[in-house]
Design an enzyme around this catalytic site. Structure first.
Site, PDB file in Angstrom:
ATOM      1  CD  GLN A 188      43.269  30.329  39.815  1.00 47.54           C
ATOM      2  OE1 GLN A 188      43.099  29.558  38.865  1.00 47.54           O
ATOM      3  NE2 GLN A 188      42.559  31.432  39.958  1.00 47.54           N
ATOM      4  CD  GLU A 337      42.405  38.631  38.772  1.00 50.25           C
ATOM      5  OE1 GLU A 337      41.657  39.190  37.952  1.00 50.25           O
ATOM      6  OE2 GLU A 337      42.829  37.478  38.604  1.00 50.25           O
TER       7      GLU A 337
END
Length: 453
Positions: A188, A337
Site C-alpha cells: 500500500q 490475505e
C-alpha cells in the site's frame, strides 16, 4: 451514504462457530472487493468529472474511505439500488470531485488503505488535514508514505513518529518527481502514491528498494485501475527484466471519470472455499472473474495444494474437497490475505505445513502470526512462529473453555469459522469485527451450512 458501520464495533457476546454435520453443498455470492472499492473511490475523487462506483463493498473500511474523501472535498452519494438480499452489498456510489475549503480531519479507523491512500490526496489540497484513528492504527506503519510525500514536496507534521496521528499541510499542488522507498512492509505504500501521482506536477517515479515486496497483485490492481482511468503508467524491474516490477512511473495528466464495476472480493471467498476442503463438500462462488488483478491464481494454487479440485466455468468457481487436507509448503507473499485461513486448514491437515513470505502480516490489524499461533495452540495445536511465517504440525484440537480471541481482526474471525467446522464448541470473541470488510459474514456462513444434506 449509510455510515452505520463506520464506528468501531463494541465488544459483543461470543459467536458460536457452527460445526459441520456433513459435506457442505452450497452456491454463494460474495460482496465486492474492498481493495477495488477503495481504489475506485480515490480515483473517482481525483477525476476530471463525476463517476460511479458500482457494486461497492459496504463495510467499515470502505465507509471510512468515503468519509475521508468527503472531508477532502468530494461529494459521495447513493445512486442506484439493485435487487439483492446479500448483506454487504450497497447502492452504487456517485462521486463528484471537489476541494475542501477549510482545515479538516480524517478518521482512518484501522483501515490501512485509508491511512495510506488518503494522505497523497490531502497533499493536493489547500488546507491542513489531520489524520487520527483507532489505537491499533498508531502501531501500523505509514512512515514510508509520509517520507515519500515529503520527498515529492509535501509538508507533513508527524512528530517524527512515522505513524498516526499526523497532519498534512496541503499547499494546493505537489511537485512530484522520483522517490525511493522500502515497500517490504506493505504494498500500500506504493499504491497510495501511485493513485494520486498523475495529479502531481511532474508525475512520479517510485523505486522500491528493499526486501521482496509483498502483495504484488495489489500493486498490479492499482496499475490496471489507473490505466483504465486513462493514466499513463509504466512498470518494470530494475536489473531483471523477467522479475516482478520494482519501479513504477506515472506520467502527469488528468484522471478520466468513468464508471467502475467492483468485482467480488476473492480473498473474502477463501474461507467459504476452505469449507469444501474441511467437510469434503462442494462450494461454488458466483461471478468469479476469468481475468482479474486480484490474486485469483494464487488463491486457486493454494487450495489445490491443500488437495482441492477447482473448476472455473461460466463465471462460477466450484471447489470440491477430497475428504482429506494435505499439508503444504507455501509462499504466501502474493496472497497474504489468505494466510490465516491457510493456517486454519494446515491445523486440520494430515501432515505438517510451512507457510512463509508473510512477515508483514505482523503489522496488519494485529500481529497475525502471533495471534493465530496463540489461538490454535490454545486448542491443543502445535504451531511455531517463524520470522516470516508459521510451521504447523497437526494435532487433535478441541475447544478449551475460553473464547477464540479475534484481536479485532476480521481475518481471525474467518480462520476461527473454518476451524469451527471441525472443532465443535469454538466460540469467537467480538466476532462482529468481521464487519470491517464483510458485514453479513456470519449470516452467509450459517446459510452455507444450512445446505448441508
Amino acid at each position: 451514504m449509510d455510515d452505520a458501520h463506520v464506528q468501531p464495533h463494541e465488544p459483543a457476546m461470543a459467536w458460536p462457530a457452527p460445526a459441520a454435520d456433513g459435506p457442505v453443498r452450497a452456491r454463494l455470492a460474495i460482496p465486492g472487493s474492498k481493495s477495488m472499492t477503495n481504489r475506485a473511490l480515490v480515483l473517482a475523487a481525483l477525476a476530471d468529472g463525476p463517476g460511479t462506483v458500482q457494486r461497492p463493498l459496504h463495510a467499515r473500511d470502505t465507509l471510512l474511505m468515503c468519509r475521508a474523501l468527503t472531508a477532502l472535498g468530494a461529494t459521495i452519494s447513493d445512486q442506484v439500488h439493485y435487487a439483492s438480499e446479500l448483506p454487504g452489498l450497497a447502492p452504487s456510489w456517485h462521486v463528484v470531485p471537489g476541494q475542501p475549503t477549510a482545515d479538516t480531519g480524517v478518521d482512518v479507523g484501522n483501515a490501512g488503505t485509508v491511512m495510506r491512500f488518503a494522505p497523497p490526496v490531502a497533499a493536493l489540497s489547500s488546507v491542513s488535514v489531520s489524520f487520527h484513528g483507532d489505537p491499533r492504527a498508531a502501531q501500523r506503519p505509514v512512515g514510508p508514505v509520509l517520507a515519500g510525500l515529503r520527498e515529492l514536496g509535501a509538508v507533513i507534521d508527524d512528530g517524527g513518529r512515522g505513524a498516526v496521528p499526523f497532519t498534512v499541510h496541503g499547499t494546493g499542488s505537489l511537485a512530484g518527481g522520483v522517490v525511493t522507498l522500502d515497500a517490504s512492509a506493505s504494498s500500500q505504500f506504493v499504491s497510495g502514491l501511485l493513485l494520486a501521482a498523475s495529479r502531481f506536477d511532474k508525475g512520479v517515479e517510485i523505486r522500491h528498494r528493499g526486501a521482496r515486496g509483498p502483495s504484488a497483485p495489489h500493486i498490479a490492481m492499482t496499475v490496471q485501475m489507473l490505466r483504465d482511468a486513462g493514466a499513463e503508467v509504466e512498470a518494470w524491474a530494475q536489473g531483471d527484466p523477467a522479475g516482478p516490477p520494482d519501479t513504477w512511473r506515472v506520467h502527469p495528466g488528468a484522471v478520466g471519470h468513468h464508471d467502475v464495476s467492483v468485482e467480488p472480493d476473492l480473498s473474502n471467498a477463501v474461507p467459504f472455499l476452505a469449507a469444501a476442503l474441511v467437510t469434503g463438500g462442494t462450494v461454488a462462488i458466483e461471478q468469479w472473474p476469468a481475468v482479474t488483478a486480484q490474486p485469483a491464481g494464487h488463491i486457486l494454487g493454494l487450495l489445490t495444494s491443500f488437495g482441492a479440485d477447482c473448476v472455473l466455468a461460466g463465471g462460477v468457481l466450484t471447489v470440491t474437497g477430497p475428504g482429506r487436507i494435505r499439508g503444504v509448503t507455501a509462499d504466501l507473499a502474493d496472497a497474504p490475505e489468505s494466510a490465516l485461513v491457510a493456517g486454519a486448514l494446515a491445523a486440520l491437515a494430515d501432515g505438517p505445513s510451512r507457510l512463509t513470505g508473510i512477515a508483514h502480516v505482523r503489522l496488519q490489524e494485529t500481529d497475525r502470526l502471533a495471534a493465530l499461533a496463540t489461538e490454535i495452540n490454545a486448542l491443543g495445536g502445535d504451531v511455531t512462529e517463524l520470522a516470516d511465517g508459521l510451521e504447523i504440525r497437526p494435532r487433535p484440537l478441541r475447544a478449551r473453555g475460553r473464547p477464540f480471541a479475534s484481536y479485532d481482526d476480521h481475518r481471525m474471525v474467518m480462520a476461527a469459522a473454518v476451524l469451527g467446522l471441525a472443532v465443535p464448541g469454538i466460540e469467537v470473541a467480538n466476532a462482529a469485527t468481521v464487519g470491517k470488510t464483510f458485514p453479513g459474514f456470519m449470516e452467509l456462513w450459517a446459510s452455507m451450512l444450512e445446505r448441508v444434506p
